[in-house]
Design a protein around this motif. Structure first.
Motif, PDB file in Angstrom:
ATOM      1  N   LYS A  54       0.909  -1.196  -0.066  1.00 14.95           N
ATOM      2  CA  LYS A  54       0.193   0.049   0.085  1.00 14.95           C
ATOM      3  C   LYS A  54       1.043   1.299   0.069  1.00 14.95           C
ATOM      4  O   LYS A  54       1.957   1.309   0.496  1.00 14.95           O
ATOM      5  CB  LYS A  54      -0.977  -0.114   1.325  1.00 14.95           C
ATOM      6  CG  LYS A  54      -2.171  -0.785   1.189  1.00 14.95           C
ATOM      7  CD  LYS A  54      -3.043  -0.707   2.361  1.00 14.95           C
ATOM      8  CE  LYS A  54      -4.300  -1.413   2.382  1.00 14.95           C
ATOM      9  NZ  LYS A  54      -4.997  -1.283   0.950  1.00 14.95           N
ATOM     10  N   ILE A  95       0.916   4.953   1.389  1.00 13.46           N
ATOM     11  CA  ILE A  95      -0.011   6.105   2.179  1.00 13.46           C
ATOM     12  C   ILE A  95       0.887   7.554   1.922  1.00 13.46           C
ATOM     13  O   ILE A  95       1.953   7.648   2.128  1.00 13.46           O
ATOM     14  CB  ILE A  95      -0.048   5.650   3.692  1.00 13.46           C
ATOM     15  CG1 ILE A  95      -0.424   4.587   3.856  1.00 13.46           C
ATOM     16  CG2 ILE A  95      -0.529   6.975   4.602  1.00 13.46           C
ATOM     17  CD1 ILE A  95      -0.445   3.835   5.082  1.00 13.46           C
ATOM     18  N   SER A 118      -8.113   3.833  -7.997  1.00 13.21           N
ATOM     19  CA  SER A 118      -7.216   3.830  -6.571  1.00 13.21           C
ATOM     20  C   SER A 118      -6.074   4.617  -6.856  1.00 13.21           C
ATOM     21  O   SER A 118      -5.059   4.426  -6.108  1.00 13.21           O
ATOM     22  CB  SER A 118      -7.032   2.354  -6.128  1.00 13.21           C
ATOM     23  OG  SER A 118      -8.103   1.629  -5.710  1.00 13.21           O
ATOM     24  N   GLY A 166      -3.680  10.529   1.456  1.00 14.83           N
ATOM     25  CA  GLY A 166      -4.552   9.292   1.668  1.00 14.83           C
ATOM     26  C   GLY A 166      -3.950   8.006   1.487  1.00 14.83           C
ATOM     27  O   GLY A 166      -2.817   7.899   1.481  1.00 14.83           O
ATOM     28  N   VAL A 167      -4.820   6.797   1.699  1.00  7.61           N
ATOM     29  CA  VAL A 167      -4.188   5.620   1.735  1.00  7.61           C
ATOM     30  C   VAL A 167      -4.584   4.975   0.250  1.00  7.61           C
ATOM     31  O   VAL A 167      -5.784   5.064  -0.153  1.00  7.61           O
ATOM     32  CB  VAL A 167      -4.880   4.666   2.827  1.00  7.61           C
ATOM     33  CG1 VAL A 167      -4.103   3.137   2.744  1.00  7.61           C
ATOM     34  CG2 VAL A 167      -4.542   5.481   4.084  1.00  7.61           C
ATOM     35  N   TYR A 168      -3.710   4.303  -0.385  1.00  3.80           N
ATOM     36  CA  TYR A 168      -4.037   3.793  -1.828  1.00  3.80           C
ATOM     37  C   TYR A 168      -3.525   2.419  -1.845  1.00  3.80           C
ATOM     38  O   TYR A 168      -2.251   2.073  -1.476  1.00  3.80           O
ATOM     39  CB  TYR A 168      -3.614   4.736  -2.648  1.00  3.80           C
ATOM     40  CG  TYR A 168      -3.589   5.950  -2.575  1.00  3.80           C
ATOM     41  CD1 TYR A 168      -5.001   6.711  -3.582  1.00  3.80           C
ATOM     42  CD2 TYR A 168      -3.331   7.157  -2.134  1.00  3.80           C
ATOM     43  CE1 TYR A 168      -5.096   7.973  -3.450  1.00  3.80           C
ATOM     44  CE2 TYR A 168      -3.644   8.564  -2.146  1.00  3.80           C
ATOM     45  CZ  TYR A 168      -4.583   8.718  -2.543  1.00  3.80           C
ATOM     46  OH  TYR A 168      -4.932   9.944  -2.487  1.00  3.80           O
ATOM     47  N   PRO A 169      -4.183   1.464  -2.311  1.00  5.74           N
ATOM     48  CA  PRO A 169      -5.580   1.430  -2.500  1.00  5.74           C
ATOM     49  C   PRO A 169      -6.255   1.760  -1.178  1.00  5.74           C
ATOM     50  O   PRO A 169      -5.840   1.343  -0.137  1.00  5.74           O
ATOM     51  CB  PRO A 169      -6.200   0.054  -3.149  1.00  5.74           C
ATOM     52  CG  PRO A 169      -4.860  -0.381  -3.622  1.00  5.74           C
ATOM     53  CD  PRO A 169      -3.801   0.208  -2.747  1.00  5.74           C
ATOM     54  N   SER A 170      -7.656   2.256  -1.118  1.00  2.00           N
ATOM     55  CA  SER A 170      -8.388   2.685   0.256  1.00  2.00           C
ATOM     56  C   SER A 170      -8.732   1.554   0.803  1.00  2.00           C
ATOM     57  O   SER A 170      -8.961   1.426   1.850  1.00  2.00           O
ATOM     58  CB  SER A 170      -9.268   3.804  -0.094  1.00  2.00           C
ATOM     59  OG  SER A 170     -10.119   3.311  -1.119  1.00  2.00           O
ATOM     60  N   ASP A 171      -9.461   0.621  -0.077  1.00  2.00           N
ATOM     61  CA  ASP A 171      -9.860  -0.724   0.301  1.00  2.00           C
ATOM     62  C   ASP A 171      -8.758  -1.508   1.180  1.00  2.00           C
ATOM     63  O   ASP A 171      -7.817  -1.835   0.798  1.00  2.00           O
ATOM     64  CB  ASP A 171     -10.468  -1.552  -0.721  1.00  2.00           C
ATOM     65  CG  ASP A 171     -11.219  -2.723  -0.026  1.00  2.00           C
ATOM     66  OD1 ASP A 171     -11.284  -3.141   1.174  1.00  2.00           O
ATOM     67  OD2 ASP A 171     -11.802  -3.588  -1.035  1.00  2.00           O
TER      68      ASP A 171
END
Length: 220
Positions: A71, A73, A156, A162-167
């Motif tokens: 991920k 961030i 995404s 933000g956080v990527y991907p958000s899921d």
């Protein structure tokens, strides 16, 4: 029951067999083991001219990958401030240029101004600045994988903090996009060793890479 000669030999043979199996089991060494790195974080800062670089180690005893994901961030850019600030001595000289201020000629002309060294107090703490990043790219081992990740994760892609991907259950999956790569790029990215991941973007940003790596290897 009377112990006969044949019965005694059979029991003795069974005990020898059991002891032999137990000894082999105790000395048995597993030849394969698994490395499972789940959610290890690395944080770097970058700007337009300096990518945020991360390094991931993969054992040369690799057998095969089971997971190779991460991920990204993007967080506010942190700048620590502490202690005190000081200025040195300096001088400013005004030359005869015919400059006028408020319709008044500078007088005397020329002349100079001097400053005395002095201090400015600073409060200890951390100042946070918004990470403003655009045109974000992901490079692995010198190969730009941005088009592949954008195609697989179109909703995404990184466009700010933000956080990527958000899921929480979805990550950027290197193994998933490896099948779309030419053979030489796939071999370079999935090879063992000290692997370099670079995050590039326009602007100043603070990036965290959350590593999800799992693979089996030979236990030597």
């Amino acid at each position: 029951m009377n112990m006969t000669y044949d019965r005694a030999l059979n029991q003795l043979a069974e005990r020898v067999g059991d002891r032999t199996a137990e000894s082999r089991q105790n000395q048995f060494q597993r030849r394969n083991q698994v490395v499972d790195v789940y959610g290890m974080e690395f944080t770097r800062q970058g700007d337009t001219n300096h990518p945020a670089s991360f390094y991931i180690s993969v054992s040369p005893d690799l057998i095969y990958y089971e997971r190779f994901e991460f991920k990204i961030i993007i967080q506010p850019f942190a700048m620590p401030i502490g202690g005190g600030g000081a200025t040195g001595s300096t001088a400013v000289q005004v030359k005869d240029t015919g400059l006028t201020v408020n319709q008044n000629t500078i007088s005397p002309n020329p002349h100079s101004h001097s400053t005395v060294p002095h201090n400015h107090s600073l409060d200890a703490g951390i100042s946070m600045f918004t990470s403003s990043v655009s045109d974000f790219e992901i490079w692995v081992e010198g190969i730009n994988l941005t088009p592949y990740f954008q195609a697989v994760y179109p909703e995404s892609w990184i466009d700010g903090e933000g956080v990527y991907p958000s899921d929480g259950l979805t990550n950027f999956d290197l193994l998933k996009i490896a099948g779309y790569l030419p053979a030489w790029q796939r071999g370079k990215i999935l090879a063992t060793g000290y692997k370099k991941v670079e995050l590039k973007g326009q602007g100043v940003f603070n990036a965290t890479l959350v590593n999800y790596l799992k693979y089996s290897h030979v236990n030597r």
